[in-house]
Design a protein around this motif. Structure first.
Motif, PDB file in Angstrom:
ATOM      1  N   ARG A  59       0.848  -1.181   0.000  1.00  0.00           N
ATOM      2  CA  ARG A  59       0.000   0.000   0.000  1.00  0.00           C
ATOM      3  C   ARG A  59       0.890   1.240   0.000  1.00  0.00           C
ATOM      4  O   ARG A  59       2.017   1.204   0.503  1.00  0.00           O
ATOM      5  CB  ARG A  59      -0.901  -0.014   1.228  1.00  0.00           C
ATOM      6  CG  ARG A  59      -1.870  -1.184   1.270  1.00  0.00           C
ATOM      7  CD  ARG A  59      -2.611  -1.231   2.593  1.00  0.00           C
ATOM      8  NE  ARG A  59      -3.596  -0.164   2.694  1.00  0.00           N
ATOM      9  CZ  ARG A  59      -4.314   0.084   3.789  1.00  0.00           C
ATOM     10  NH1 ARG A  59      -4.113  -0.648   4.895  1.00  0.00           N
ATOM     11  NH2 ARG A  59      -5.207   1.051   3.812  1.00  0.00           N
TER      12      ARG A  59
ATOM     13  N   ALA B 141      -5.229  14.106   6.572  1.00  0.00           N
ATOM     14  CA  ALA B 141      -5.280  12.694   6.190  1.00  0.00           C
ATOM     15  C   ALA B 141      -5.792  11.830   7.344  1.00  0.00           C
ATOM     16  O   ALA B 141      -6.582  10.897   7.144  1.00  0.00           O
ATOM     17  CB  ALA B 141      -3.905  12.219   5.731  1.00  0.00           C
TER      18      ALA B 141
ATOM     19  N   LEU C  92      -9.529  12.362   7.927  1.00  0.00           N
ATOM     20  CA  LEU C  92     -10.323  11.690   6.894  1.00  0.00           C
ATOM     21  C   LEU C  92     -10.217  10.172   6.985  1.00  0.00           C
ATOM     22  O   LEU C  92     -10.802   9.463   6.164  1.00  0.00           O
ATOM     23  CB  LEU C  92      -9.866  12.165   5.513  1.00  0.00           C
ATOM     24  CG  LEU C  92     -10.286  13.588   5.142  1.00  0.00           C
ATOM     25  CD1 LEU C  92      -9.407  14.145   4.030  1.00  0.00           C
ATOM     26  CD2 LEU C  92     -11.749  13.607   4.725  1.00  0.00           C
ATOM     27  N   ASP C  93      -9.449   9.687   7.956  1.00  0.00           N
ATOM     28  CA  ASP C  93      -9.217   8.250   8.122  1.00  0.00           C
ATOM     29  C   ASP C  93      -8.505   7.659   6.909  1.00  0.00           C
ATOM     30  O   ASP C  93      -8.762   6.527   6.520  1.00  0.00           O
ATOM     31  CB  ASP C  93     -10.533   7.505   8.390  1.00  0.00           C
ATOM     32  CG  ASP C  93     -10.305   6.140   9.037  1.00  0.00           C
ATOM     33  OD1 ASP C  93      -9.258   5.967   9.694  1.00  0.00           O
ATOM     34  OD2 ASP C  93     -11.155   5.248   8.865  1.00  0.00           O
ATOM     35  N   TRP C  94      -7.600   8.440   6.342  1.00  0.00           N
ATOM     36  CA  TRP C  94      -6.823   8.016   5.175  1.00  0.00           C
ATOM     37  C   TRP C  94      -5.393   7.594   5.541  1.00  0.00           C
ATOM     38  O   TRP C  94      -4.637   7.191   4.657  1.00  0.00           O
ATOM     39  CB  TRP C  94      -6.716   9.158   4.160  1.00  0.00           C
ATOM     40  CG  TRP C  94      -7.971   9.465   3.403  1.00  0.00           C
ATOM     41  CD1 TRP C  94      -9.161   8.809   3.454  1.00  0.00           C
ATOM     42  CD2 TRP C  94      -8.144  10.546   2.467  1.00  0.00           C
ATOM     43  NE1 TRP C  94     -10.066   9.398   2.609  1.00  0.00           N
ATOM     44  CE2 TRP C  94      -9.481  10.462   1.990  1.00  0.00           C
ATOM     45  CE3 TRP C  94      -7.305  11.552   1.975  1.00  0.00           C
ATOM     46  CZ2 TRP C  94      -9.989  11.371   1.046  1.00  0.00           C
ATOM     47  CZ3 TRP C  94      -7.823  12.452   1.039  1.00  0.00           C
ATOM     48  CH2 TRP C  94      -9.136  12.361   0.584  1.00  0.00           C
TER      49      TRP C  94
ATOM     50  N   TRP D 112      -2.591  12.582  -1.491  1.00  0.00           N
ATOM     51  CA  TRP D 112      -2.516  11.336  -0.725  1.00  0.00           C
ATOM     52  C   TRP D 112      -3.775  10.490  -0.939  1.00  0.00           C
ATOM     53  O   TRP D 112      -3.694   9.269  -1.086  1.00  0.00           O
ATOM     54  CB  TRP D 112      -2.306  11.644   0.751  1.00  0.00           C
ATOM     55  CG  TRP D 112      -2.285  10.425   1.636  1.00  0.00           C
ATOM     56  CD1 TRP D 112      -3.141  10.139   2.659  1.00  0.00           C
ATOM     57  CD2 TRP D 112      -1.359   9.327   1.576  1.00  0.00           C
ATOM     58  NE1 TRP D 112      -2.805   8.940   3.236  1.00  0.00           N
ATOM     59  CE2 TRP D 112      -1.720   8.414   2.594  1.00  0.00           C
ATOM     60  CE3 TRP D 112      -0.268   9.022   0.767  1.00  0.00           C
ATOM     61  CZ2 TRP D 112      -1.030   7.219   2.825  1.00  0.00           C
ATOM     62  CZ3 TRP D 112       0.431   7.842   0.990  1.00  0.00           C
ATOM     63  CH2 TRP D 112       0.052   6.954   2.002  1.00  0.00           C
ATOM     64  N   GLY D 113      -4.934  11.122  -0.982  1.00  0.00           N
ATOM     65  CA  GLY D 113      -6.151  10.379  -1.241  1.00  0.00           C
ATOM     66  C   GLY D 113      -6.120   9.684  -2.586  1.00  0.00           C
ATOM     67  O   GLY D 113      -6.464   8.496  -2.706  1.00  0.00           O
TER      68      GLY D 113
ATOM     69  N   ASN E 116      -4.040   6.621  -2.884  1.00  0.00           N
ATOM     70  CA  ASN E 116      -4.670   5.478  -2.232  1.00  0.00           C
ATOM     71  C   ASN E 116      -5.980   5.050  -2.891  1.00  0.00           C
ATOM     72  O   ASN E 116      -6.689   4.191  -2.362  1.00  0.00           O
ATOM     73  CB  ASN E 116      -4.938   5.806  -0.761  1.00  0.00           C
ATOM     74  CG  ASN E 116      -3.674   5.744   0.078  1.00  0.00           C
ATOM     75  OD1 ASN E 116      -3.285   4.684   0.549  1.00  0.00           O
ATOM     76  ND2 ASN E 116      -3.013   6.883   0.255  1.00  0.00           N
TER      77      ASN E 116
ATOM     78  N   ARG F 172      -8.685   6.835  -3.185  1.00  0.00           N
ATOM     79  CA  ARG F 172      -9.832   7.369  -2.456  1.00  0.00           C
ATOM     80  C   ARG F 172     -10.592   8.372  -3.319  1.00  0.00           C
ATOM     81  O   ARG F 172     -10.003   9.093  -4.136  1.00  0.00           O
ATOM     82  CB  ARG F 172      -9.372   8.080  -1.186  1.00  0.00           C
ATOM     83  CG  ARG F 172      -8.581   7.226  -0.230  1.00  0.00           C
ATOM     84  CD  ARG F 172      -9.499   6.423   0.659  1.00  0.00           C
ATOM     85  NE  ARG F 172      -8.763   5.757   1.741  1.00  0.00           N
ATOM     86  CZ  ARG F 172      -9.331   5.205   2.788  1.00  0.00           C
ATOM     87  NH1 ARG F 172     -10.655   5.247   2.916  1.00  0.00           N
ATOM     88  NH2 ARG F 172      -8.613   4.612   3.723  1.00  0.00           N
ATOM     89  N   ASP F 173     -11.890   8.444  -3.121  1.00  0.00           N
ATOM     90  CA  ASP F 173     -12.690   9.502  -3.724  1.00  0.00           C
ATOM     91  C   ASP F 173     -12.528  10.777  -2.907  1.00  0.00           C
ATOM     92  O   ASP F 173     -12.529  10.734  -1.666  1.00  0.00           O
ATOM     93  CB  ASP F 173     -14.166   9.094  -3.752  1.00  0.00           C
ATOM     94  CG  ASP F 173     -14.435   7.916  -4.688  1.00  0.00           C
ATOM     95  OD1 ASP F 173     -13.718   7.805  -5.703  1.00  0.00           O
ATOM     96  OD2 ASP F 173     -15.347   7.124  -4.394  1.00  0.00           O
TER      97      ASP F 173
ATOM     98  N   PRO G 225     -13.953  13.723  -1.154  1.00  0.00           N
ATOM     99  CA  PRO G 225     -15.317  14.001  -0.686  1.00  0.00           C
ATOM    100  C   PRO G 225     -15.785  15.403  -1.070  1.00  0.00           C
ATOM    101  O   PRO G 225     -14.985  16.336  -1.162  1.00  0.00           O
ATOM    102  CB  PRO G 225     -15.191  13.863   0.839  1.00  0.00           C
ATOM    103  CG  PRO G 225     -13.760  14.197   1.129  1.00  0.00           C
ATOM    104  CD  PRO G 225     -12.975  13.674  -0.040  1.00  0.00           C
TER     105      PRO G 225
END
Length: 375
Positions: A3, A35, A38-40, A304-305, A308, A310-311, A313
């Motif tokens: 990851r 980050a 956002l729980d990222w 960073w999102g 990974n 991530r969308d 938000p």
């Protein structure tokens, strides 16, 4: 594949170049806090950046210069000789409490990234991106040059062919010095025309391995999309690199105080997505410029999102809003009445516009030259 990993450090929280310097604003700490809100950023993906030892820095920086940084940090003052010889102690490159430790920590993260990317993977070091640093002097807020050190680390660990893509508003003059004429390093810089350091002219091919595209003021999202699809992505794909180093400076965003471009953070994120889609096995993302605490923090958190998958938000949770509402931008007019969107979203409103013929012509010129250059 592992990851993606985030390299950071608490030294960047509260460290400042001074009350009036553009780098008085928090940046890396804001990205870490967003980050996490956002729980990222689970603990398993976070790496505390090591501080580079002088011997590692000597791979590109001179021993005398590195020793001067350490001495000046200990003394907290620079002599006239230090200013004249090393450009330390000037308004641009001031003496501050962590003048050696802070850049050495950012550089340590980039050197570590080169080691970790000996295998495949994705690494983010937002403290990195100090692309102006020279071997024996500070330059443009940059005391060390961590992109050069990252690429030398990649080379040391067996990765030969590297594409370096820099979309900071300022030209990467230090990296250009470090890799001029290197046939195994493709350097692409998209930067504002006429902006300091006023290097990176379109005619400058870096000894055969550089694509320099100075762009006009008010350069917009649609123009960046054209440059991305017509120049950046085809050039990187044709080069067939083993690794990409991507410097995602936030100073090209319209609300940055030091440049004059008209981009939203969507443009930077879309360049990132395009590079990731090429499927290069090793990817290092670095920070760079960015001097508005809200625009840089939001953009780099989005980087960073995206790394990974991530969308982004549409609306931030209260914990992330709290991070952004706690920021201050004293001594700058943009800090007086920040728009509500800077607190509640990561994504800017798109900044569309016409693709000027001048931009198209510059891309055509570079593609024609690239086609005529042997691979």
């Amino acid at each position: 594949m592992h990851r993606p990993r985030f390299i950071g450090h608490e030294i960047f929280r509260g460290s400042s170049y001074g009350d009036w310097h553009p780098l008085r604003v928090p940046r890396v700490s804001t990205v870490m806090d967003l980050a996490r809100a956002l729980d990222w950023l689970p603990r398993q993906q976070f790496i505390t950046s090591p501080r580079a030892k002088p011997r590692a820095l000597h791979q590109w920086h001179t021993p005398a210069y590195v020793a001067a940084l350490q001495r000046i940090e200990n003394a907290q003052e620079a002599s006239k000789q230090d200013r004249d010889r090393f450009a330390i102690g000037t308004p641009t490159n001031p003496v501050f409490a962590e003048i050696f430790r802070r850049p050495a920590t950012a550089a340590g993260g980039s050197i570590l990234a080169g080691e970790l990317l000996a295998g495949d993977g994705v690494i983010y070091n937002p403290a990195g991106g100090t692309h102006h640093g020279m071997p024996d002097r500070a330059n443009g807020f940059c005391y060390l040059n961590d992109p050069v050190l990252a690429m030398l680390s990649l080379r040391y660990h067996g990765v030969r062919r590297i594409a370096y893509v820099d979309i900071d508003a300022h030209h990467c003059d230090g990296v250009a010095v470090g890799f001029a004429g290197d046939p195994d390093c493709l350097m692409i810089s998209i930067h504002e025309e006429g902006l300091w350091p006023r290097t990176g002219a379109i005619e400058d091919d870096g000894g055969g391995n550089a694509i320099n595209l100075p762009v006009p003021r008010a350069f917009n999202d649609d123009e960046m999309a054209h440059v991305r699809d017509a120049l950046i992505l085809p050039a990187v794909a044709a080069f067939k690199p083993e690794a990409v180093v991507f410097l995602c400076g936030a100073d090209g965003v319209e609300d940055d105080p030091l440049a004059h471009l008209g981009l939203s953070n969507n443009a930077h994120w879309d360049v990132l997505r395009g590079l990731l889609a090429l499927g290069i096995p090793r990817f290092l993302a670095l920070g760079g410029g960015g001097y508005n605490p809200w625009t840089v923090g939001r953009m780099w958190a989005g980087v960073w999102g995206i790394l990974n998958g991530r969308d982004i938000p549409d609306h931030l949770p209260p914990e992330a809003e709290d991070v952004l509402r706690a920021l201050r931008f004293d001594n700058n007019r943009r800090g007086r009445n920040p728009p509500e969107a800077w607190f509640t979203t990561l994504r800017d409103a798109p900044r569309h516009g016409a693709i000027r013929e001048d931009v198209r012509a510059r891309v055509r010129y570079l593609n024609t030259r690239r086609a005529a250059t042997p691979a």
